[in-house]
Design a protein around this motif. Structure first.
Motif, PDB file in Angstrom:
ATOM      1  N   GLN A   1      11.241  23.004  56.286  1.00  0.00           N
ATOM      2  CA  GLN A   1      11.972  23.589  55.163  1.00  0.00           C
ATOM      3  C   GLN A   1      13.300  22.876  54.952  1.00  0.00           C
ATOM      4  O   GLN A   1      13.712  22.626  53.809  1.00  0.00           O
TER       5      GLN A   1
ATOM      6  N   THR B   1      12.727  19.722  53.091  1.00  0.00           N
ATOM      7  CA  THR B   1      12.573  19.932  51.645  1.00  0.00           C
ATOM      8  C   THR B   1      13.922  20.173  50.997  1.00  0.00           C
ATOM      9  O   THR B   1      14.235  19.634  49.914  1.00  0.00           O
ATOM     10  N   THR B   2      14.762  20.996  51.653  1.00  0.00           N
ATOM     11  CA  THR B   2      16.092  21.293  51.107  1.00  0.00           C
ATOM     12  C   THR B   2      16.922  20.028  50.989  1.00  0.00           C
ATOM     13  O   THR B   2      17.627  19.802  49.994  1.00  0.00           O
TER      14      THR B   2
ATOM     15  N   ASP C   1      15.886  16.996  50.661  1.00  0.00           N
ATOM     16  CA  ASP C   1      15.372  16.156  49.589  1.00  0.00           C
ATOM     17  C   ASP C   1      15.865  16.632  48.230  1.00  0.00           C
ATOM     18  O   ASP C   1      16.229  15.822  47.366  1.00  0.00           O
ATOM     19  N   GLN C   2      15.900  17.970  48.035  1.00  0.00           N
ATOM     20  CA  GLN C   2      16.347  18.502  46.746  1.00  0.00           C
ATOM     21  C   GLN C   2      17.853  18.358  46.577  1.00  0.00           C
ATOM     22  O   GLN C   2      18.348  18.205  45.456  1.00  0.00           O
ATOM     23  N   ALA C   3      18.603  18.452  47.672  1.00  0.00           N
ATOM     24  CA  ALA C   3      20.058  18.347  47.581  1.00  0.00           C
ATOM     25  C   ALA C   3      20.545  16.911  47.565  1.00  0.00           C
ATOM     26  O   ALA C   3      21.749  16.671  47.436  1.00  0.00           O
TER      27      ALA C   3
ATOM     28  N   SER D   1      22.588  15.790  44.311  1.00  0.00           N
ATOM     29  CA  SER D   1      23.927  16.405  44.267  1.00  0.00           C
ATOM     30  C   SER D   1      24.814  15.842  45.356  1.00  0.00           C
ATOM     31  O   SER D   1      26.011  15.588  45.143  1.00  0.00           O
ATOM     32  N   THR D   2      24.237  15.659  46.530  1.00  0.00           N
ATOM     33  CA  THR D   2      25.032  15.129  47.651  1.00  0.00           C
ATOM     34  C   THR D   2      25.496  13.717  47.343  1.00  0.00           C
ATOM     35  O   THR D   2      26.638  13.345  47.665  1.00  0.00           O
TER      36      THR D   2
END
Length: 429
Positions: free
Chosen positions: A340, A343-344, A346-348, A351-352
């Protein structure tokens, strides 16, 4: 005639016959001696010419030696006398041979053992006959072997003497072997001629190289005579084994040797390709081998110093065993969370990446915030926040540019606190 008188007469007759035979034999021996030497007075009726020649050195010339003209014997030396300190040889020439005033004489060598002869040149008839009491003075003295050796330098003379001594010592007691070798010469000489022709090719360059190699080989044997003697002694059993059954096994081996050598040559030729590849491989490996050789001392030091730490590894691993076993269920339970979190992350990531450009600005913000918390007023207020509404915060959102605004409301990364630090104090509040 009575019987006693007959017996006495027979004895006298036998005695006279014996004396006659002995005298006859003595006459024959005397005739043979005089016929060989040709001494005057012993052979009546023989006419001879007596000639004298003076020499500065008569050498080994002896009474009875030959007198030759054009290397043909024409007489003998009848006497050698010392006249006023000069050796004078008297010659007896056969057949009243004429000798002229311009005659010359020389002493030559018949053999290397010192036997001499007198060589006479009678001269020319135009010069006139030589008077009976005259002496030939145009002469060449005897040339002895030691005189010839005097022309050599000391080193060459010593080398020649050493060679003669060694050859003499080597031939001592080898008469049978020498005789066998001489008997084998007729069969060996044709092959020797072939070898000589091969050595004389290219102007003798091959022979010069051979002699140079032989000289180096002989020098390498210097002061190793004892070792060579021991080697020869040890070689004797080997040669005796080769000579088993009269050398038939060795002969059989040599019979098959040509075919074996041809096959070996073919095999060696086939090795040229692999050997060339091996040479290339060795050439490529050489830098690595040199680097390994240079690193070997350091590697040896590491291995030498690593003994004590490696001795402690079993104890450390034993102590860590329970903790690792306890962490095994925890690691198993964390697997869903790890997926998990992946996945987080990868999505952030977008923005990062965008916020990452303002990492310096965030760092300065927290630095200034910490500085603000260090100070307070008399009432204990440690932090005061004044909201400030600036015109550009509104105007910059309108699609109409304000010509009076000289700074951006949203500066690029790295420009936020630079702008704030360079703005007037009133504007900071």
């Amino acid at each position: 005639m009575s019987a006693p008188r007959k017996q006495a007469w027979r004895r006298r007759r036998s005695t006279l016959v014996g004396v006659g035979v002995v005298g006859f034999l003595a006459a024959i021996v005397a005739f043979a001696i005089t016929a060989q030497n040709g001494l005057p007075g012993y052979l009546p009726g023989v006419e001879r010419t007596e000639v004298k020649a003076a020499f500065s050195d008569a050498g080994a010339l002896r009474r009875g030696d030959d007198v030759r003209i054009a290397d043909v014997r024409v007489g003998y030396v009848s006497d050698i006398a010392l006249v006023d300190g000069t050796p004078v040889a008297t010659m007896q020439l056969e057949d009243a041979r004429p000798v002229y005033r311009d005659a010359t004489a020389a002493i030559g060598a018949r053999s290397a053992l010192g036997q001499k002869y007198l060589s006479l040149t009678p001269g020319t008839e135009a010069a006139g006959r030589l008077p009976a009491d005259s002496t030939i003075t145009d002469t060449t003295p005897s040339q002895e072997l030691d005189t010839l050796l005097d022309t050599l330098d000391p080193a060459t003379r010593d080398a020649a003497a050493s060679t003669i001594r060694n050859v003499g010592g080597g031939l001592a007691g080898r008469g049978t072997d020498l005789s066998d070798g001489l008997q084998a010469l007729p069969a060996v000489l044709p092959d020797l001629g072939t070898v000589s022709d091969a050595l004389s090719a290219d102007g003798g360059a091959g022979l010069s190289d051979l002699l140079t190699a032989a000289d180096r080989l002989s020098r390498s044997f210097a002061e190793r005579q004892q070792s060579l003697g021991e080697l020869v002694s040890q070689l004797d059993p080997t040669l005796a084994a080769v000579n088993t059954d009269e050398g038939r096994p060795a002969a059989e081996t040599l019979k098959w040797a040509p075919d074996t050598l041809r096959e070996a040559r073919s095999a060696l030729d086939s090795l040229n390709g692999p050997l060339a590849s091996t040479r290339d491989a060795v050439t490529v490996v050489r830098p690595g081998a040199e680097a390994l050789g240079q690193a070997t001392p350091d590697l040896r030091g590491v291995l030498r110093e690593a003994v004590r730490p490696l001795d402690k590894v079993p104890g450390v691993s034993g102590s860590a065993g329970p903790a690792v076993e306890d962490l095994t269920p925890t690691a198993a339970n964390l697997q869903p969370l790890a997926r998990q979190l992946g996945t987080t992350m990868d999505q952030a990531a977008p923005s990062t990446q965008y916020i990452g450009r303002y990492s310096n600005d965030l760092s300065l913000f927290f630095t200034y915030f910490a500085d603000a918390l260090k100070y307070s007023d008399t009432l204990g207020h440690g932090l005061m926040i004044y909201p400030i509404i600036k015109p550009e915060s509104v105007l910059n959102n309108v699609p109409i540019e304000d010509p009076t605004v000289h700074r951006e409301a949203y500066p690029p990364p790295g420009g936020t606190f630079d702008h704030y630090a360079n703005s007037p104090i009133g504007e900071r509040r």
